[in-house]
Enzyme design. Structure first.
Site, PDB file in Angstrom:
ATOM      1  N   ASP A 228       0.840  -1.189   0.000  1.00 38.52           N
ATOM      2  CA  ASP A 228       0.000   0.000   0.000  1.00 38.52           C
ATOM      3  C   ASP A 228       0.881   1.247   0.000  1.00 38.52           C
ATOM      4  O   ASP A 228       1.887   1.311   0.718  1.00 38.52           O
ATOM      5  CB  ASP A 228      -0.916   0.016   1.220  1.00 38.52           C
ATOM      6  CG  ASP A 228      -2.025   1.060   1.096  1.00 38.52           C
ATOM      7  OD1 ASP A 228      -3.010   0.781   0.401  1.00 38.52           O
ATOM      8  OD2 ASP A 228      -1.890   2.149   1.685  1.00 38.52           O
ATOM      9  N   GLU A 271      -4.836   2.347  -4.467  1.00 38.75           N
ATOM     10  CA  GLU A 271      -3.387   2.492  -4.307  1.00 38.75           C
ATOM     11  C   GLU A 271      -2.749   1.242  -3.701  1.00 38.75           C
ATOM     12  O   GLU A 271      -1.624   1.281  -3.211  1.00 38.75           O
ATOM     13  CB  GLU A 271      -3.064   3.705  -3.423  1.00 38.75           C
ATOM     14  CG  GLU A 271      -3.435   3.554  -1.953  1.00 38.75           C
ATOM     15  CD  GLU A 271      -4.853   3.977  -1.638  1.00 38.75           C
ATOM     16  OE1 GLU A 271      -5.091   4.326  -0.467  1.00 38.75           O
ATOM     17  OE2 GLU A 271      -5.706   3.955  -2.540  1.00 38.75           O
TER      18      GLU A 271
END
Length: 365
Positions: A228, A271
């Site tokens: 992440d 993301e």
């Protein structure tokens, strides 16, 4: 961090782990905007607008911002297109089906052409056989008429074959182009449009295949990285979606470059990325993840248009190893929990399932 999405029969079902207060606020914004724009508040439209205000789906947010800036009316057709594009596999399925149908029609046309050519050849052969029988012992004048008839038939046959040859050449070109289109559509269905790496569908299919192989002892270990980008929303809000897209592409490229040829880097959603690593045990996976983390942190992001230095980006990474016989969801959950632990301990770090187990055992604070 991106919300998790599971695929069931081509439909991506969303899980929204927001706290009740946050969820209520997002729901209020979504319903207010839908009422303002005259959008019917049925589940499909609600999913779209809730996800828009949640702002964890940059691709959807970017597209809807464009539509809003253009003054587009959010009709049922627009809603259906958005839902099919971002929440189901329908768009890719339709593309493959359409191209496949065109290919099937073209091949059928080619079969018809071959049948016509065959029928023409048989008719010509019958003419020659008849000529062969009649010309023997025929009077010169009659023989001349027979020869003229055969010559006319030959000219017609040559013209027909020439036309068929041109038509077959065109059909062959069409088949080649359609096959290329079909390959392209299939590739697009498996590729993330923004970053160019494999998409969530590839992840879902590959993890099923690899866990089955691991269960058959075909693999010497199977590890998973859940990756992440730290503070990505803040970066997006500060510098804009175009710079956010640049960061996503950078991370995708470094992930691909940082793993071996067997490993598969995918965009998991928003993301968040996931890397499946067959024949790699968890300790080696942690070492690879640490190398990737350091490499990403060493890069500086620059606005190419203005040459403005936007600083560095960092990654938090969770690592797990598949345990034979466990559910795929458990395998993913351990990596995800390790990722959350990395976030909770300050970000820009790698945490493995071993550290999770130590934490649960009380061996670490």
């Amino acid at each position: 961090m991106a919300r998790k999405r599971a695929e069931h029969g081509g439909v991506l079902t969303m899980e929204y782990p927001e706290a009740p207060g946050q969820a209520a606020s997002i729901a209020s914004q979504a319903l207010a905007r839908m009422e303002q724009m005259g959008v019917a508040p049925h589940p499909r439209n609600y999913t779209i607008w809730y996800s828009y205000f949640l702002d964890h789906y940059p691709d959807l947010r970017r597209r809807m911002d464009t539509l809003l800036s253009e003054g587009t009316s959010f009709t049922e057709t627009v809603g259906e297109e958005l839902y099919n594009r971002y929440f189901t596999a329908q768009e890719e399925t339709d593309g493959i089906a359409s191209t496949g149908l065109k290919l099937e029609v073209t091949l059928e046309q080619m079969r018809t052409l071959f049948s016509s050519a065959h029928a023409g050849t048989e008719a010509y052969n019958r003419t020659l056989e008849s000529f062969s029988g009649e010309v023997q012992g025929a009077e010169p004048q009659h023989a001349e008429r027979l020869i003229a008839t055969v010559l006319d038939e030959t000219q017609r046959m040559l013209a027909t074959n020439r036309a068929l040859g041109e038509e077959l050449a065109r059909s062959s070109d069409e088949v080649r182009k359609l096959r290329e289109d079909l390959d392209r559509v299939r590739l697009e269905a498996l590729t993330d449009g923004l970053t160019g790496i494999a998409n969530r569908r590839v992840f879902d299919a590959t993890i099923r295949d690899l866990t089955h192989r691991a269960a058959r002892d075909d693999l010497n270990g199977l590890s998973l990285l859940m990756v992440d980008i730290d503070h990505f929303k803040r970066f997006n809000d500060t510098f804009g979606h175009q710079m956010g897209d640049q960061v996503l592409r950078l991370v995708a490229r470094l992930l691909q470059q940082g793993v071996d040829a067997e490993s598969i880097a995918t965009r998991y959603g928003g993301e968040e990325f996931a890397v499946l690593m067959p024949n790699i045990r968890v300790r080696d996976a942690v070492a690879t993840a640490e190398t990737i983390r350091r490499q990403v942190a060493s890069k500086r992001v620059t606005n190419r248009r203005t040459n403005q230095d936007l600083g560095c980006i960092t990654l938090s990474i969770g690592v797990s190893e598949y345990v034979i016989g466990e559910a795929i969801g458990q395998f993913i959950q351990r990596a995800d929990e390790a990722l959350y632990m990395a976030k909770g301990e300050g970000r820009n770090r790698v945490v493995s399932q071993m550290e999770l187990e130590l934490r649960r055992a009380g061996a670490v604070p």
